[in-house]
Design an enzyme around this catalytic site. Sequence first.
Site, short mmCIF file in Angstrom:
data_model
loop_
_atom_site.label_atom_id
_atom_site.label_comp_id
_atom_site.label_asym_id
_atom_site.label_seq_id
_atom_site.Cartn_x
_atom_site.Cartn_y
_atom_site.Cartn_z
N ASP A 279 19.07 -14.43 -54.56
CA ASP A 279 18.29 -13.98 -55.72
C ASP A 279 19.06 -12.97 -56.56
O ASP A 279 19.57 -11.98 -56.04
CB ASP A 279 16.98 -13.33 -55.26
CG ASP A 279 15.99 -14.34 -54.69
OD1 ASP A 279 16.08 -15.53 -55.06
OD2 ASP A 279 15.13 -13.93 -53.89
N ASP B 63 24.72 -13.25 -51.59
CA ASP B 63 23.28 -13.12 -51.68
C ASP B 63 22.79 -14.28 -52.56
O ASP B 63 23.61 -14.99 -53.18
CB ASP B 63 22.93 -11.76 -52.29
CG ASP B 63 21.45 -11.61 -52.59
OD1 ASP B 63 20.63 -11.91 -51.70
OD2 ASP B 63 21.11 -11.21 -53.71
#
Length: 281
Positions: free
Chosen positions: A47, A45
């Site tokens: 953020d 991922d």
Amino acid sequence: MGDSIFNCCYVPPHPPGDREPPRSRRAEIMASHISSDKRFLIFFDFDETIVDETSDDMVVQAAPGQHLPGWLKDTYQPGRYNEYMQRVLAYLAEQGVTESDMRNVMEKMPATPGMLTLLQFLRTRPQTDFEVVLLSDANTFFIESWLRRAGARQLFHRIFSNPATFNKDGRLVMRPFHSHDCPRCPDNMCKQVVVRDYVARRTQERGRPYQRVFYVGDGANDFCPALSLGPRDVAFPRREFPMHRLITETHEAMPGEFKAVTVPWVNAEDVVQRLRKHVVE
């Protein structure tokens, strides 16, 4: 990858969020350049996993007064965050915020603790070890800006995110990544669909499965793709973040339904230590 019965539709105690669009010619070309001899596949991922901020929040620093007007914030609707961010980007353009302004903000985002060490570890491993993929509900401009500034862009074989490009008026236009049928995920992205499709396609192209699949994330929308991992795979949830809590709650409420090995991390060097054990297998 395992035989999860969830099929992207199990609703846990707290709703997580987060398919891939038809493959463009560019995507086909990119895929054809990925070596077929990689032993492991690792998803990241972006953020609050690679960077220690949420890029959509950080871009507000480029706005006048570093805040958004109340009327704009009030337009947000649950499950439609992507549409809300399109309005935010349009507002920033109207206020004279430029591509350079946004890029400068993105480049200043700090990496999560130990993340640069993890990226360096992956970069220095033999070519046959890791196929590295980034999967994010942010957007391609924010992600590419940070990765290039950090010197890490070449590490990632593929980036799946909401496409974002500047139009002739200088406005960053973001489009939804795809549409899907998962009732648990935002309208614009179901990460489990992307993971399943990518692993199935690459396994067919390679003619064999990966030894293990790893997933490094933090948010509720990272729980959904982690459900598709098998018992030999490893989920790396950031400790005490939503992904970790959802995995813990699932283990307690439905033992055996979450199949992957779970290795929480506070510092990404924790991930490095675990990967070191697997590369010598």
